[in-house]
Enzyme design. Structure first.
Site, PDB file in Angstrom:
ATOM      1  N   ALA A   1      36.458  66.100  58.554  1.00 13.35           N
ATOM      2  CA  ALA A   1      36.597  65.494  57.223  1.00 13.35           C
ATOM      3  C   ALA A   1      38.069  65.315  56.857  1.00 13.35           C
ATOM      4  CB  ALA A   1      35.908  66.368  56.181  1.00 13.35           C
TER       5      ALA A   1
ATOM      6  N   ARG B   1      40.002  71.398  69.620  1.00 11.98           N
ATOM      7  CA  ARG B   1      39.434  71.931  70.853  1.00 11.98           C
ATOM      8  C   ARG B   1      38.775  70.803  71.645  1.00 11.98           C
ATOM      9  NH1 ARG B   1      33.946  75.302  69.197  1.00 11.98           N
ATOM     10  NH2 ARG B   1      33.050  73.753  67.785  1.00 11.98           N
TER      11      ARG B   1
ATOM     12  N   HIS C   1      48.151  45.425  55.828  1.00 12.18           N
ATOM     13  CA  HIS C   1      49.038  44.470  55.180  1.00 12.18           C
ATOM     14  C   HIS C   1      50.476  44.745  55.619  1.00 12.18           C
ATOM     15  CE1 HIS C   1      46.371  42.525  52.191  1.00 12.18           C
ATOM     16  NE2 HIS C   1      45.664  43.628  52.360  1.00 12.18           N
TER      17      HIS C   1
END
Length: 209
Positions: free
Chosen positions: A170, A193, A122
């Site tokens: 995560a 890595r 938006h």
């Protein structure tokens, strides 16, 4: 007799799984999609905007509470969105995909729970107007390569390309391209890595990814 009972019980379990899959797909009205491959499963509840613009390959699993939003017209601005998902992908619960342009997800991509993938946002040009009344920004294509992994709660933002077998940790917020066989983590995501010349290499000075 016991063996026959075991065989019958296993057959009954298989029939329940097949029936459950078919019921789930019917509840989600997968026939509305532009394509929905053999063996693919969508678990309800599901919210879909623009299903006719979504192509799903074979043997795809989409967990419950997914929100697939392909917006063609928003606050006076027209778009031509499309979403393509390749064969063998797996998506955990709470998937959120927002497209006003093109999002392409390759084959055998593994996506964890509560992941966001978007090619637009938006706009916030006029601070005196509620954001919900402002148009969507011009979309920038998102491409997720074959075999990539997206960890729990990560975000893939507009214009990002993930290379083949890339790994997103995560909670990472990916704002730039990630090379193939590269691990990124953090907000904004940074290279942890890479796999090159047959071995893992850690960058001396990790850059944003």
């Amino acid at each position: 007799m016991s063996r026959l009972a075991d065989v019958a019980a296993e057959r009954a379990r298989r029939l329940r799984r097949v029936a459950g899959r078919g019921l789930g797909n019917r509840l989600c009205r997968t026939r509305r999609f532009a394509a929905f491959g053999a063996g693919s499963v969508v678990r309800p509840p599901l919210v879909v905007v623009g299903p006719e613009r979504i192509r799903i390959g074979s043997d795809v699993w989409i967990g419950a509470r997914a929100f697939l939003s392909l917006v063609a017209d928003f606050n006076g601005r027209r778009h031509e969105p499309s979403l393509t998902i390749g064969d063998g992908c797996s998506f955990g619960e709470g998937l959120f995909v927002s497209a006003a342009g093109h999002i392409e997800i390759g084959r055998e991509v593994m996506v964890s729970r509560n992941v966001f993938i978007g090619d637009t946002f938006h706009e916030y040009v006029d601070p005196t107007t509620p954001v919900v009344r402002q148009p969507l920004a011009a979309p920038r294509p998102v491409v997720i390569g074959d075999g990539a992994f997206l960890g729990v709660g990560c975000c893939i933002l507009p214009g990002v390309t993930l290379g083949e077998n890339a790994y997103v940790a995560a909670g990472a917020v990916v704002t730039k391209d990630v090379a193939a066989r590269t691990v990124v983590a953090g907000n904004p995501a940074r290279v942890i890595r890479r796999y090159a010349d047959g071995e893992w290499v850690s960058p001396a000075s990790p850059g944003s990814a």
